[in-house]
Write an enzyme that holds these catalytic residues in place. Structure first.
Site, PDB file in Angstrom:
ATOM      1  N   THR A   1     -23.133 -14.181 -13.082  1.00  0.00           N
ATOM      2  CA  THR A   1     -22.975 -15.446 -13.801  1.00  0.00           C
ATOM      3  C   THR A   1     -22.570 -15.207 -15.245  1.00  0.00           C
ATOM      4  O   THR A   1     -22.004 -16.111 -15.871  1.00  0.00           O
ATOM      5  CB  THR A   1     -24.257 -16.309 -13.761  1.00  0.00           C
ATOM      6  OG1 THR A   1     -25.373 -15.494 -14.113  1.00  0.00           O
ATOM      7  CG2 THR A   1     -24.462 -16.915 -12.389  1.00  0.00           C
TER       8      THR A   1
ATOM      9  N   LYS B   1     -23.962  -1.752 -11.465  1.00  0.00           N
ATOM     10  CA  LYS B   1     -23.160  -2.540 -12.410  1.00  0.00           C
ATOM     11  C   LYS B   1     -22.208  -1.655 -13.210  1.00  0.00           C
ATOM     12  O   LYS B   1     -21.274  -2.132 -13.846  1.00  0.00           O
ATOM     13  CB  LYS B   1     -24.080  -3.335 -13.352  1.00  0.00           C
ATOM     14  CG  LYS B   1     -24.862  -4.444 -12.639  1.00  0.00           C
ATOM     15  CD  LYS B   1     -25.761  -5.195 -13.618  1.00  0.00           C
ATOM     16  CE  LYS B   1     -26.631  -6.260 -12.968  1.00  0.00           C
ATOM     17  NZ  LYS B   1     -25.946  -7.570 -12.816  1.00  0.00           N
TER      18      LYS B   1
ATOM     19  N   HIS C   1     -29.792 -13.477  -2.511  1.00  0.00           N
ATOM     20  CA  HIS C   1     -29.149 -13.100  -3.773  1.00  0.00           C
ATOM     21  C   HIS C   1     -28.632 -11.686  -3.845  1.00  0.00           C
ATOM     22  O   HIS C   1     -28.099 -11.284  -4.873  1.00  0.00           O
ATOM     23  CB  HIS C   1     -30.121 -13.300  -4.945  1.00  0.00           C
ATOM     24  CG  HIS C   1     -30.281 -14.728  -5.340  1.00  0.00           C
ATOM     25  ND1 HIS C   1     -29.472 -15.341  -6.260  1.00  0.00           N
ATOM     26  CD2 HIS C   1     -31.140 -15.666  -4.911  1.00  0.00           C
ATOM     27  CE1 HIS C   1     -29.830 -16.597  -6.398  1.00  0.00           C
ATOM     28  NE2 HIS C   1     -30.842 -16.826  -5.581  1.00  0.00           N
TER      29      HIS C   1
ATOM     30  N   LYS D   1     -20.059 -17.449 -17.834  1.00  0.00           N
ATOM     31  CA  LYS D   1     -20.359 -17.863 -19.212  1.00  0.00           C
ATOM     32  C   LYS D   1     -19.257 -17.390 -20.144  1.00  0.00           C
ATOM     33  O   LYS D   1     -18.792 -18.122 -21.028  1.00  0.00           O
ATOM     34  CB  LYS D   1     -21.689 -17.259 -19.681  1.00  0.00           C
ATOM     35  CG  LYS D   1     -22.897 -17.664 -18.864  1.00  0.00           C
ATOM     36  CD  LYS D   1     -24.090 -16.752 -19.198  1.00  0.00           C
ATOM     37  CE  LYS D   1     -25.163 -16.853 -18.151  1.00  0.00           C
ATOM     38  NZ  LYS D   1     -26.155 -15.758 -18.244  1.00  0.00           N
TER      39      LYS D   1
ATOM     40  N   ARG E   1     -28.302  -6.693 -16.910  1.00  0.00           N
ATOM     41  CA  ARG E   1     -29.284  -5.640 -16.701  1.00  0.00           C
ATOM     42  C   ARG E   1     -28.595  -4.290 -16.538  1.00  0.00           C
ATOM     43  O   ARG E   1     -27.469  -4.211 -16.040  1.00  0.00           O
ATOM     44  CB  ARG E   1     -30.136  -5.954 -15.461  1.00  0.00           C
ATOM     45  CG  ARG E   1     -31.194  -7.005 -15.736  1.00  0.00           C
ATOM     46  CD  ARG E   1     -32.159  -6.599 -16.826  1.00  0.00           C
ATOM     47  NE  ARG E   1     -33.117  -5.649 -16.349  1.00  0.00           N
ATOM     48  CZ  ARG E   1     -34.356  -5.951 -15.968  1.00  0.00           C
ATOM     49  NH1 ARG E   1     -34.802  -7.183 -16.066  1.00  0.00           N
ATOM     50  NH2 ARG E   1     -35.174  -5.024 -15.532  1.00  0.00           N
TER      51      ARG E   1
HETATM   52  C1  PLP Z   1     -26.501 -14.849 -17.349  1.00  0.00           C
HETATM   53  C2  PLP Z   1     -27.560 -13.882 -17.640  1.00  0.00           C
HETATM   54  C3  PLP Z   1     -27.771 -12.780 -16.799  1.00  0.00           C
HETATM   55  C4  PLP Z   1     -26.909 -12.501 -15.592  1.00  0.00           C
HETATM   56  O1  PLP Z   1     -25.881 -11.625 -15.945  1.00  0.00           O
HETATM   57  P1  PLP Z   1     -24.981 -10.901 -14.857  1.00  0.00           P
HETATM   58  O2  PLP Z   1     -23.933 -10.230 -15.656  1.00  0.00           O
HETATM   59  O3  PLP Z   1     -24.438 -11.961 -13.970  1.00  0.00           O
HETATM   60  O4  PLP Z   1     -25.866  -9.948 -14.150  1.00  0.00           O
HETATM   61  C5  PLP Z   1     -28.776 -11.897 -17.112  1.00  0.00           C
HETATM   62  N1  PLP Z   1     -29.555 -12.070 -18.198  1.00  0.00           N
HETATM   63  C6  PLP Z   1     -29.370 -13.106 -19.031  1.00  0.00           C
HETATM   64  C7  PLP Z   1     -30.256 -13.232 -20.220  1.00  0.00           C
HETATM   65  C8  PLP Z   1     -28.386 -14.051 -18.790  1.00  0.00           C
HETATM   66  O5  PLP Z   1     -28.225 -15.078 -19.626  1.00  0.00           O
END
Ligand code: PLP
Length: 803
Positions: A644, A542, A350, A648, A537
């Site tokens: 991810t 990031k 990952h 979304k 996070r």
């Molecule tokens: C989807 C999700 C993440 C992952 O977010 P990234 O922007 O891909 O790091 C982290 N925390 C929660 C609660 C999520 O639903």
């Protein structure tokens, strides 16, 4: 099939269950009581199907997947279970008829924080998808007594409170004490010859821990399937086996499943973490083998029946643990045990961040897990023996499971698995060319890509009902089964009437979110503004910092020229920082200080707002995502394996503002370049800087007056709320040469932000592009991801045929 339930039947059942559970009438119950009763009813309605699924897998001798993950982040389950049973609307209407507040009941469910972020959320989406496509899939993890900390802001600083999520019980879980097993730690182990010429492992002075499983049904989408998420809890074994447990031992045992490590990507060098890892790996493998042996006389068929998946390196000890059981308990020889084990195992990497590649000091490992260490030593010895003649000393030393006095978990995982995958095409390529290149050279056919995905059931159907209903009305409901059908929305891309309805759905979501922000944070935001969202996070790679610099730039722009036209913006953040991650916490403080400054300046008025929603988690994500216009995905190219939240947001009609990193690349390809904003260094440029040591952040500072001015506000008192935080960030970017290339990407990022401000004014064109994102988002459904894992890696069938 949806469950057959009328509203009147439901109301009767509900009132009966209220009496049974609480011996009171409705008005004597709290929202949480009502939630619990709904949960119990769901368990009644679904119990027979759950039992039937389990029985069917057993009787048909179905190959099953066991997805091992140290984190699962499922979110609240009430609505998701109701949706998947096909009774969401009936129940909501029934509850409303009874004069109760359905929304309040939903909100009273604790959100289980059994994960840090993307890794755990992926595992949860996969559980939902496996059940929904009719694949025999089990989750295997840890039942943490306390989830990830609850985040509050005091004076703008992150403060961590404990998350006592189980204090009122958990209606979804089933404790199965009869399925418990013993996990051994420490002590000595030696091999004793037996009468039939074998060696048997003899343990002395071990500390035994009872692993008790708690099973939660994972209900498939209207298909009568319910799979199991099995979470293990550590307990002191019952008295009677002549062992006495001291207070310290009891404490040590209960600590194993007490808390989730709040560290997302950096290694926690604590023994407790290793205990957690072996604990759930061992318990899981023991229960798999015990189950297999009910149906099989020899172990030969094991890989035909069992696929064990290692989600990141934390469960890697499933490999030596399966070897241990096959040899020590099933009496197989090494070669056969190894063949069976590697055929069962597969591993997902990952991250390419070096600090997140798990390694354990041999001294610690050996003392805690003596038998497992012997087996890892033997894996290492045989690996070296086999590979040395073919690949030479350098490569073998670089890749063996043991090296530099450490057990190297990622290498062990690759060597002990038949499949290794990355989570987006770019990430897989980087594994092959960089992070694991020597192992790729040795095992080229093992490596493959499986791009991450998300379940639209939670991230669209449940959290964005206005959009879902609109999609139904346009293209029917089949997209709910087969998300690629969202492509059919393409026919509406020039339909003014539809675009208007589409914009209205977004508007309603923005109004609802504005109401939430007003009620919980007492900040007024204008639903007409651009809602610019960054939720993930808090981590330097990031680069929330880019977003911070943009806010400062916009603030200065308005202050310089208050009368000039300005496209209204609301900058929305959600992010937890690891409690020990000082720099990340400083960035949180800066964002909150900026919010304080910007939100209260009458000259800024409502042109610019900053909203940092505390306690980011699945439930908060569900509120923010449907209301977003812009999706900030700003990681330094090469650092975000997939991401991810980008997916979304895409399926909620949000335009990406991102680097060419992780799955951003695939999102842009799917939606079309003109329907996203990309910026920044490419991976090749980043690697070039590394190779030539040629990056000088101060040059960017010196050559860009605007950037200079923006950065200076961190240290010149412009932001009254900050103290040393501004200086520290300033120093990181300029004195310490900006590890993540924030300044290199600043100009391009700002350029795209300006374009966004401009483009947003053309409502119709914007809506059209937002719709193009929804239309193209189906391919990122985790249903397809899981289908590909099933076909290519696990060789496990599924009952639902997808496109
Ligand atoms: C989807 C999700 C993440 C992952 O977010 P990234 O922007 O891909 O790091 C982290 N925390 C929660 C609660 C999520 O639903």
């Amino acid at each position: 099939m949806a469950i057959n339930l009328t509203k009147n039947q439901f109301k009767e059942d509900f009132l009966n269950e209220i009496h049974a559970a609480y011996a009171t009438d409705l008005d004597g119950t709290s929202a949480f009581d009502q939630f619990t009763v709904l949960g119990r009813l769901i368990n009644h309605y679904n119990g027979r199907n759950y039992a039937k699924t389990t029985k069917k897998y057993f009787e048909e001798d179905q190959k099953e997947v066991y997805y091992f993950s140290i984190e699962f982040l499922p979110g609240r389950m009430l609505k998701s279970n109701l949706l998947n049973l096909g009774i969401l609307n009936v129940v909501r209407e029934g509850i409303t008829d009874l004069g109760l507040d359905f929304g309040g009941i939903v909100e009273s469910e604790p959100d289980p924080g059994l994960g840090n972020g993307g890794l755990g959320r992926l595992a949860a989406c996969f559980m939902d998808s496996m059940a929904s496509i009719g694949m025999a899939g089990n989750g295997n993890g840890i039942r943490y007594r306390y989830g990830l900390f609850k985040q509050v802001f005091i004076n703008g600083y992150q403060v961590e409170l404990e998350d006592d999520w189980l204090k009122n019980g958990n209606v979804w879980e089933i404790r199965r004490e009869n399925k418990a097993c013993l996990v051994r730690f420490g002590g000595n182990v030696w091999m004793r010859p037996t009468t039939n010429n074998r060696l048997e492992a003899v343990y002395e002075n071990t500390e035994d821990v009872l692993a008790v499983p708690y099973d939660t049904g994972m209900i498939g989408y209207q298909n009568d399937v319910t799979n199991t998420l099995r979470l293990w809890s550590a307990e002191v074994p019952p008295a009677g086996n002549e062992k006495y447990y001291t207070h310290e031992q009891r404490d040590r045992i209960s600590q194993i499943t007490q808390v989730l490590y709040p560290d997302d990507s950096s290694m926690e060098g604590r023994i407790l973490r290793l205990r957690q890892e072996y604990f759930f790996s061992s318990a899981g493998i023991q229960s798999i083998i015990r189950f297999y042996r009910k149906n099989h006389k020899t172990m030969d068929e094991l890989p035909k029946q069992v696929a064990v998946h290692i989600n990141d390196t934390h469960p890697t000890l499933v490999i030596p643990e399966m070897m241990r059981i096959l040899m020590d308990e099933c009496e197989l020889g090494w070669d056969q045990a190894w063949k069976l084990t590697t055929e069962c195992m597969s591993y997902t990497n990952h991250t390419i961040l070096q600090e997140a590649l798990e390694k354990w000091q041999i001294e610690i490992f050996k003392e805690l897990l003596p038998r497992i260490y012997q087996i890892v030593e033997e894996i290492d010895r045989r690996y070296r023996e086999e590979m040395l003649p073919k690949y030479g000393e350098d490569i073998v030393n670089q890749t063996a499971p043991l090296g530099d006095g450490q057990v190297r978990m990622a290498y062990l995982a690759v060597i002990g698995s038949h499949s290794v995958n990355g989570v987006a095409p770019l990430h897989t390529e980087l594994l092959e060319k960089d992070v694991l290149k020597e192992l790729f050279y040795i095992y080229p056919t093992r490596f493959n890509n499986k791009t991450n995905g998300i379940t639209d059931r939670r991230w669209v159907q449940i959290s964005n009902e206005p959009l879902s209903n609109l999609i139904d009305s346009a293209i029917g409901k089949e997209w709910r089964n087969n998300p690629k059908q969202m492509e059919l929305l393409g026919q509406y891309s020039d339909d003014d009437d539809f675009l208007e309805k589409f914009a209205n759905a977004k508007k309603n979501n923005k109004i609802a979110f504005a109401k939430f922000v007003k009620e919980t944070m007492d900040i007024e935001i204008d639903p007409e503004a651009i809602f610019d969202v960054q939720i993930k996070r808090l981590h330097a790679y990031k680069r929330q910092l880019l977003h911070v610099l943009e806010i400062i730039r916009e603030y200065l722009q308005i202050k310089d020229n208050p009368q000039a036209p300005f496209t209204k913006r609301v900058h929305i953040f959600g992010a937890k920082a690891a409690p020990s991650y000082f720099y990340a916490k400083e960035i949180i403080k800066i964002i909150n200080a900026l919010a304080e400054l910007v939100n209260n300046d009458p000259e800024i008025n409502d042109k610019l707002k900053v909203v940092f929603v505390p306690n980011y988690g699945v439930s908060i994500a569900e509120k923010i995502i449907p209301a977003a216009d812009v999706s900030e995905q700003t990681s330094t190219a090469s650092k975000e394996a997939s991401g991810t939240s980008n997916m979304k947001l895409m399926s909620n009609g949000v335009l990406l503002l991102g680097t060419m990193d992780g799955a951003n690349i695939d999102i842009v390809n799917a939606a079309g370049k003109s329907n996203a904003y990309t910026f920044g260094l490419t991976v090749a440029q980043v690697y070039n800087y590394y190779e030539n040591h040629s990056y000088r952040s101060v040059d960017f500072y010196e050559q860009n007056d605007e950037l200079k001015r923006v950065l200076n506000t961190l240290i010149d008192g412009t932001i009254p709320g900050i103290k040393s935080e501004g200086q520290d960030v300033y120093d990181a970017l300029i004195r310490y040469n900006d590890e993540y290339f924030v300044l290199a990407d600043y100009a391009d990022y700002v350029e795209k932000q300006k374009q966004i401000s401009n483009d947003f004014l053309n409502k119709k064109a914007w809506n059209k592009r937002a719709l193009a994102n929804v239309t193209a988002s189906g391919e990122f459904s985790s249903d397809y991801t899981i289908e590909r894992y099933g076909d290519d890696i696990w060789n496990v069938p599924h009952t639902k045929e997808l496109d």
